[in-house]
Design a protein around this motif. Structure first.
Motif, mmCIF file in Angstrom:
data_model
loop_
_atom_site.group_PDB
_atom_site.id
_atom_site.type_symbol
_atom_site.label_atom_id
_atom_site.label_comp_id
_atom_site.label_asym_id
_atom_site.label_seq_id
_atom_site.Cartn_x
_atom_site.Cartn_y
_atom_site.Cartn_z
ATOM 1 N N GLY A 187 -9.119 23.562 -17.909
ATOM 2 C CA GLY A 187 -9.276 25.163 -18.026
ATOM 3 C C GLY A 187 -8.844 26.006 -16.221
ATOM 4 N N LEU A 188 -9.842 25.150 -16.161
ATOM 5 C CA LEU A 188 -9.767 25.425 -14.276
ATOM 6 C C LEU A 188 -9.004 25.713 -13.850
ATOM 7 C CD1 LEU A 188 -13.494 25.062 -13.430
ATOM 8 C CD2 LEU A 188 -12.540 26.935 -13.316
ATOM 9 N N LYS A 189 -8.358 24.377 -14.219
ATOM 10 C CA LYS A 189 -7.176 23.814 -13.197
ATOM 11 C C LYS A 189 -5.760 24.674 -13.619
ATOM 12 C CE LYS A 189 -4.494 19.753 -12.692
ATOM 13 N NZ LYS A 189 -4.687 18.023 -13.594
ATOM 14 N N ALA A 190 -5.778 25.466 -15.523
ATOM 15 C CA ALA A 190 -5.165 26.456 -15.596
ATOM 16 C C ALA A 190 -5.003 27.383 -15.061
ATOM 17 C CB ALA A 190 -5.200 26.092 -17.368
ATOM 18 N N GLY A 191 -6.570 27.703 -14.574
ATOM 19 C CA GLY A 191 -6.907 28.665 -13.833
ATOM 20 C C GLY A 191 -6.422 30.207 -14.479
ATOM 21 N N ALA A 192 -6.454 31.211 -13.954
ATOM 22 C CA ALA A 192 -6.729 33.394 -14.424
ATOM 23 C C ALA A 192 -5.283 32.834 -15.115
ATOM 24 C CB ALA A 192 -6.889 33.849 -12.818
ATOM 25 N N ALA A 193 -4.365 32.704 -14.162
ATOM 26 C CA ALA A 193 -2.873 33.336 -15.337
ATOM 27 C C ALA A 193 -2.836 32.183 -16.513
ATOM 28 C CB ALA A 193 -1.791 32.441 -14.207
ATOM 29 N N LYS A 194 -3.881 31.864 -16.837
ATOM 30 C CA LYS A 194 -3.752 30.948 -18.049
ATOM 31 C C LYS A 194 -4.668 31.571 -18.244
ATOM 32 C CE LYS A 194 0.703 28.478 -18.787
ATOM 33 N NZ LYS A 194 0.239 27.203 -18.006
ATOM 34 N N ASP A 195 -5.286 32.548 -18.455
ATOM 35 C CA ASP A 195 -7.014 32.844 -19.341
ATOM 36 C C ASP A 195 -8.182 31.766 -18.957
ATOM 37 O OD1 ASP A 195 -6.265 35.327 -19.422
ATOM 38 O OD2 ASP A 195 -5.476 34.994 -21.688
ATOM 39 N N PHE A 196 -7.470 30.799 -18.197
ATOM 40 C CA PHE A 196 -8.599 29.930 -18.031
ATOM 41 C C PHE A 196 -8.679 28.573 -19.003
ATOM 42 C CE2 PHE A 196 -9.818 32.586 -14.932
ATOM 43 C CZ PHE A 196 -10.518 32.312 -13.821
ATOM 44 N N LEU A 197 -7.407 28.133 -19.768
ATOM 45 C CA LEU A 197 -8.079 27.543 -21.093
ATOM 46 C C LEU A 197 -6.294 26.838 -20.940
ATOM 47 C CD1 LEU A 197 -9.800 26.592 -22.821
ATOM 48 C CD2 LEU A 197 -8.988 28.209 -24.974
ATOM 49 N N ASP A 198 -5.999 25.667 -21.334
ATOM 50 C CA ASP A 198 -5.372 25.384 -21.207
ATOM 51 C C ASP A 198 -4.961 24.776 -22.945
ATOM 52 O OD1 ASP A 198 -3.139 23.342 -21.668
ATOM 53 O OD2 ASP A 198 -3.742 21.416 -20.714
ATOM 54 N N THR A 199 -4.774 25.804 -23.545
ATOM 55 C CA THR A 199 -4.568 26.388 -25.250
ATOM 56 C C THR A 199 -3.845 24.446 -25.694
ATOM 57 O OG1 THR A 199 -2.085 27.677 -24.702
ATOM 58 C CG2 THR A 199 -4.623 28.255 -24.889
ATOM 59 N N SER A 200 -3.004 24.039 -24.773
ATOM 60 C CA SER A 200 -1.904 22.493 -25.173
ATOM 61 C C SER A 200 -2.944 21.675 -25.967
ATOM 62 C CB SER A 200 -1.177 22.453 -24.057
ATOM 63 O OG SER A 200 -1.460 22.198 -23.025
ATOM 64 N N ASP A 201 -4.304 21.739 -24.846
ATOM 65 C CA ASP A 201 -4.864 21.110 -25.066
ATOM 66 C C ASP A 201 -5.906 20.136 -26.499
ATOM 67 O OD1 ASP A 201 -7.405 18.618 -24.718
ATOM 68 O OD2 ASP A 201 -7.777 19.778 -22.628
ATOM 69 N N GLU A 202 -4.905 19.098 -27.151
ATOM 70 C CA GLU A 202 -5.860 18.922 -28.661
ATOM 71 C C GLU A 202 -7.535 18.728 -28.340
ATOM 72 O OE1 GLU A 202 -3.279 15.702 -29.554
ATOM 73 O OE2 GLU A 202 -1.609 17.044 -29.626
ATOM 74 N N ARG A 203 -7.542 18.801 -27.638
ATOM 75 C CA ARG A 203 -9.609 18.554 -27.477
ATOM 76 C C ARG A 203 -9.637 20.100 -28.623
ATOM 77 N NH1 ARG A 203 -9.832 15.520 -22.251
ATOM 78 N NH2 ARG A 203 -8.466 17.182 -21.453
#
Ligand code: ZN
Length: 149
Positions: free
Chosen positions: A84-100
């Motif tokens: 989520g941190l890596k996805a960053g502020a532009a992605k609201d700190f969440l990689d929503t494609s993460d299946e976990r």
């Protein structure tokens, strides 16, 4: 007397009917102090679906004090938080494609709210589930356990 007893019967019927035996939704509040108001959420398998509504009770904007509610298996939490941190502020700190990620709300700021509904069939009784806020630096304080019964 007759009136009273019929009221009491109605009350008894209300509290014992199956529809009332399980609470299938919960509200959780998050504030400007980086805190949720719940450390534990109990989910009954009697519910087919469960809804979590996150409410931001603070005054700060999403960009400085954003909150979300992310549900994962506890062993996945650190990795999902890092992604989520890596996805960053532009992605609201969440990689929503993460299946976990089992379920998540949107990231919200002051005055906002966001709900998510998930199926309890995806959860195991006795499983180890953690919910947390994936905003940068929040997960150390903003986390809790989801208990499935
Ligand atoms: Zn937060």
């Amino acid at each position: 007397m007759k009136f009273l007893s019929s009221v009491m019967l109605a009350l008894i019927a209300t509290f014992t009917s199956p529809a009332w035996s399980a609470q299938c939704s919960v509200e959780i509040r998050a504030n400007d102090m980086m805190q949720y108001d719940l450390k534990k959420i109990e989910v009954s398998k009697e519910c087919e679906e469960f809804t979590v509504t996150l409410i931001h009770t603070g005054r700060l904007a999403k960009t400085v004090m954003g909150h979300n509610w992310v549900l994962v298996n506890t062993p996945d939490m650190q990795a999902v938080a890092r992604a989520g941190l890596k996805a960053g502020a532009a992605k609201d700190f969440l990689d929503t494609s993460d299946e976990r990620i089992i379920a998540h709300t949107d990231l919200i700021g002051s005055g906002g709210s966001s709900s998510v509904t998930f199926k309890t069939a995806d959860l195991q009784v006795g499983g180890d589930y953690t919910f947390f806020c994936s905003f940068q630096g929040h997960s150390a304080l903003m986390k809790g356990k989801l208990i499935v019964q």
